[in-house]
Design a protein around this motif. Structure first.
Motif, short mmCIF file in Angstrom:
data_model
loop_
_atom_site.label_atom_id
_atom_site.label_comp_id
_atom_site.label_asym_id
_atom_site.label_seq_id
_atom_site.Cartn_x
_atom_site.Cartn_y
_atom_site.Cartn_z
N ASN A 44 0.59 -1.01 -0.12
CA ASN A 44 -0.01 0.09 0.50
C ASN A 44 0.89 1.03 0.24
OD1 ASN A 44 -2.54 -1.09 -0.51
ND2 ASN A 44 -2.07 -1.38 2.25
N ARG A 46 3.68 1.72 -0.92
CA ARG A 46 4.51 1.71 -2.53
C ARG A 46 3.18 1.80 -3.98
NH1 ARG A 46 9.09 -1.88 -2.27
NH2 ARG A 46 10.70 -0.36 -0.55
N ALA A 47 1.82 1.84 -3.64
CA ALA A 47 1.25 1.48 -4.75
C ALA A 47 0.69 2.44 -5.98
CB ALA A 47 -0.18 0.84 -4.03
N ASN A 48 1.32 3.77 -4.93
CA ASN A 48 1.00 4.73 -6.18
C ASN A 48 2.10 5.91 -6.23
OD1 ASN A 48 -1.50 5.28 -5.70
ND2 ASN A 48 -1.71 6.62 -3.70
N PHE A 49 3.05 4.47 -5.86
CA PHE A 49 5.17 4.93 -6.75
C PHE A 49 5.95 4.30 -7.84
CE2 PHE A 49 3.87 7.32 -2.34
CZ PHE A 49 3.81 8.29 -2.93
N GLU A 54 0.73 -0.72 -9.03
CA GLU A 54 -0.79 -0.24 -9.95
C GLU A 54 -1.16 -0.83 -10.38
OE1 GLU A 54 -1.34 2.89 -13.62
OE2 GLU A 54 0.02 3.70 -12.32
#
Length: 85
Positions: A44, A46-49, A54
Motif C-alpha cells: 500500500n 508503494r502502490a501509487n509510486f 499500480e
C-alpha cells in the motif's frame, strides 16, 4: 500476488512451501504460476509510486472470470494439499 500481514521474515519462512504448492498446481493443470508474496502495508505504501504495484483498472470480464477460477483452483488445491499432509 499474495498480500499478507506477515513480516518479511515470516514471508521468507513460507516462500518455499508456497512455491512447492504452485509447482504442484503447474504439473497438475499446465497453468504456470509465479506467486509474488508481499506485506500488505509495504504494498500500500508503494502502490501509487511503483508501476508494478499500480492496479489495472481496465480488466475485461473474461480476465476477471479467469482470475476468479484460478483463485478457486488454488484454494481447492491448497485445501486438498493440507488434507493429504
Amino acid at each position: 500476488m499474495i498480500l499478507t500481514d506477515l513480516s518479511f521474515e515470516e514471508i521468507e519462512d513460507y516462500r518455499d512451501k508456497i512455491s512447492d504448492i504452485a509447482y504442484d498446481i503447474e504439473l497438475d493443470t499446465g497453468i504456470i504460476l509465479s506467486p509474488i508474496i508481499k506485506n500488505i502495508d509495504k504494498y500500500n505504501s508503494r502502490a501509487n509510486f511503483v508501476p508494478f504495484y499500480e492496479p489495472s483498472l481496465e480488466k475485461t470480464e473474461q480476465q476477471i472470470e479467469t482470475s476468479k477460477e484460478l483463485v478457486r483452483l488454488v484454494e481447492d488445491y491448497i485445501s486438498n494439499y493440507y488434507k493429504k499432509n
